[in-house]
Design a protein around this motif. Sequence first.
Motif, PDB file in Angstrom:
ATOM      1  N   ASP A  13       0.845  -1.186   0.000  1.00  0.00           N
ATOM      2  CA  ASP A  13       0.000   0.000   0.000  1.00  0.00           C
ATOM      3  C   ASP A  13       0.884   1.240   0.000  1.00  0.00           C
ATOM      4  N   LYS A  14       0.259   2.409  -0.145  1.00  0.00           N
ATOM      5  CA  LYS A  14       0.999   3.657  -0.301  1.00  0.00           C
ATOM      6  C   LYS A  14       1.928   3.946   0.865  1.00  0.00           C
ATOM      7  N   THR A  15       1.550   3.577   2.066  1.00  0.00           N
ATOM      8  CA  THR A  15       2.372   3.892   3.239  1.00  0.00           C
ATOM      9  C   THR A  15       3.607   3.000   3.360  1.00  0.00           C
ATOM     10  N   LYS A  16       3.708   1.988   2.521  1.00  0.00           N
ATOM     11  CA  LYS A  16       4.840   1.062   2.618  1.00  0.00           C
ATOM     12  C   LYS A  16       5.771   1.129   1.415  1.00  0.00           C
ATOM     13  N   ASP A  17       5.609   2.143   0.582  1.00  0.00           N
ATOM     14  CA  ASP A  17       6.523   2.234  -0.550  1.00  0.00           C
ATOM     15  C   ASP A  17       7.744   3.079  -0.180  1.00  0.00           C
ATOM     16  N   TYR A  18       8.770   2.946  -0.967  1.00  0.00           N
ATOM     17  CA  TYR A  18      10.059   3.585  -0.729  1.00  0.00           C
ATOM     18  C   TYR A  18       9.912   5.098  -0.546  1.00  0.00           C
ATOM     19  N   HIS A  19       9.202   5.757  -1.442  1.00  0.00           N
ATOM     20  CA  HIS A  19       9.057   7.206  -1.396  1.00  0.00           C
ATOM     21  C   HIS A  19       8.386   7.654  -0.103  1.00  0.00           C
ATOM     22  N   ASP A  20       7.333   6.989   0.297  1.00  0.00           N
ATOM     23  CA  ASP A  20       6.597   7.384   1.493  1.00  0.00           C
ATOM     24  C   ASP A  20       7.452   7.188   2.753  1.00  0.00           C
ATOM     25  N   ILE A  21       8.181   6.100   2.818  1.00  0.00           N
ATOM     26  CA  ILE A  21       9.037   5.827   3.985  1.00  0.00           C
ATOM     27  C   ILE A  21      10.141   6.878   4.093  1.00  0.00           C
ATOM     28  N   ILE A  22      10.807   7.188   2.969  1.00  0.00           N
ATOM     29  CA  ILE A  22      11.865   8.207   2.980  1.00  0.00           C
ATOM     30  C   ILE A  22      11.271   9.576   3.333  1.00  0.00           C
ATOM     31  N   SER A  23      10.114   9.902   2.785  1.00  0.00           N
ATOM     32  CA  SER A  23       9.464  11.189   3.095  1.00  0.00           C
ATOM     33  C   SER A  23       9.166  11.315   4.585  1.00  0.00           C
ATOM     34  N   GLU A  24       8.692  10.238   5.202  1.00  0.00           N
ATOM     35  CA  GLU A  24       8.416  10.260   6.644  1.00  0.00           C
ATOM     36  C   GLU A  24       9.677  10.568   7.437  1.00  0.00           C
ATOM     37  N   HIS A  25      10.785   9.961   7.058  1.00  0.00           N
ATOM     38  CA  HIS A  25      12.052  10.206   7.757  1.00  0.00           C
ATOM     39  C   HIS A  25      12.511  11.654   7.584  1.00  0.00           C
ATOM     40  N   ILE A  26      12.384  12.178   6.386  1.00  0.00           N
ATOM     41  CA  ILE A  26      12.780  13.567   6.134  1.00  0.00           C
ATOM     42  C   ILE A  26      11.908  14.512   6.950  1.00  0.00           C
ATOM     43  N   LEU A  27      10.607  14.283   6.952  1.00  0.00           N
ATOM     44  CA  LEU A  27       9.698  15.146   7.701  1.00  0.00           C
ATOM     45  C   LEU A  27       9.959  15.077   9.208  1.00  0.00           C
ATOM     46  N   ALA A  28      10.367  13.931   9.713  1.00  0.00           N
ATOM     47  CA  ALA A  28      10.647  13.790  11.137  1.00  0.00           C
ATOM     48  C   ALA A  28      11.900  14.570  11.545  1.00  0.00           C
ATOM     49  N   GLU A  29      12.831  14.742  10.626  1.00  0.00           N
ATOM     50  CA  GLU A  29      14.092  15.405  10.929  1.00  0.00           C
ATOM     51  C   GLU A  29      14.137  16.867  10.516  1.00  0.00           C
ATOM     52  N   ARG A  30      13.246  17.283   9.667  1.00  0.00           N
ATOM     53  CA  ARG A  30      13.342  18.598   9.036  1.00  0.00           C
ATOM     54  C   ARG A  30      12.245  19.525   9.546  1.00  0.00           C
ATOM     55  N   THR A  31      12.588  20.792   9.651  1.00  0.00           N
ATOM     56  CA  THR A  31      11.570  21.800   9.938  1.00  0.00           C
ATOM     57  C   THR A  31      11.386  22.620   8.663  1.00  0.00           C
ATOM     58  N   GLY A  32      10.245  23.191   8.499  1.00  0.00           N
ATOM     59  CA  GLY A  32       9.984  24.003   7.315  1.00  0.00           C
ATOM     60  C   GLY A  32       9.239  23.217   6.254  1.00  0.00           C
ATOM     61  N   ASP A  33       9.211  23.780   5.070  1.00  0.00           N
ATOM     62  CA  ASP A  33       8.468  23.194   3.963  1.00  0.00           C
ATOM     63  C   ASP A  33       9.183  21.985   3.388  1.00  0.00           C
ATOM     64  N   TYR A  34       8.405  21.018   2.990  1.00  0.00           N
ATOM     65  CA  TYR A  34       8.950  19.846   2.299  1.00  0.00           C
ATOM     66  C   TYR A  34       7.986  19.467   1.184  1.00  0.00           C
ATOM     67  N   THR A  35       8.491  19.422  -0.003  1.00  0.00           N
ATOM     68  CA  THR A  35       7.712  18.926  -1.127  1.00  0.00           C
ATOM     69  C   THR A  35       8.581  17.932  -1.871  1.00  0.00           C
ATOM     70  N   SER A  36       7.940  17.037  -2.567  1.00  0.00           N
ATOM     71  CA  SER A  36       8.691  16.047  -3.338  1.00  0.00           C
ATOM     72  C   SER A  36       7.943  15.733  -4.618  1.00  0.00           C
ATOM     73  N   LYS A  37       8.682  15.211  -5.574  1.00  0.00           N
ATOM     74  CA  LYS A  37       8.113  14.800  -6.851  1.00  0.00           C
ATOM     75  C   LYS A  37       8.654  13.414  -7.162  1.00  0.00           C
ATOM     76  N   ARG A  38       7.835  12.615  -7.797  1.00  0.00           N
ATOM     77  CA  ARG A  38       8.262  11.291  -8.259  1.00  0.00           C
ATOM     78  C   ARG A  38       8.270  11.305  -9.773  1.00  0.00           C
ATOM     79  N   LEU A  39       9.298  10.741 -10.339  1.00  0.00           N
ATOM     80  CA  LEU A  39       9.367  10.593 -11.787  1.00  0.00           C
ATOM     81  C   LEU A  39       9.586   9.135 -12.116  1.00  0.00           C
TER      82      LEU A  39
END
Length: 175
Positions: A13-39
């Motif tokens: 499911d969406k919560t278990k894919d590579y992009h979502d897992i990496i995004s969660e880690h970035i959001l946990a460590e980062r303050t401010g805006d975070y956006t991402s794109k998949r290609l």
Amino acid sequence: LLGNGEFGMNATDKTKDYHDIISEHILAERTGDYTSKRLSGTAFEDAESITTSNAWIEDILELELESDTDLVVVQLGDNVNTELKRATFNDSCATLISNIRRIAPKACVAWVYGWYVNNEVRTAIQNALKTYGGEYVEINDLNTKANQSEIGTVIKRTNEVEQSLVYDDLRIMSS
């Protein structure tokens, strides 16, 4: 990263894919805006000529990169599986990293590779990163039975989709 349309290949499911897992880690460590794109880079991996790989860089990648991009994660190489594709990939890796550097010079570049490791592909990636800068992240140690999909795996999608499979040959194996 888009093998199931809206999320990564073989994620259940969406919560278990590579992009979502990496995004969660970035959001946990980062303050401010975070956006991402998949290609989807299948056209780049499938390229059998420099003209084709350059077209993907120009028509897809260059349109999505921005000068203030902080991080570019490249996960390409597993589907470079013929001699012709490997010969093209050997040259196109350097062109890819060079273009990322030209458009987003401050970005940290990380190339994730190796579910199905091929030494020629690995060397091409590592040489491009040595020339243009970036981090090589090998993940072949994650290719374990626990992380592999199998027949019968249930994939949970948020939107209804239609999928069909066409087989040229079906054999029932005794095991």
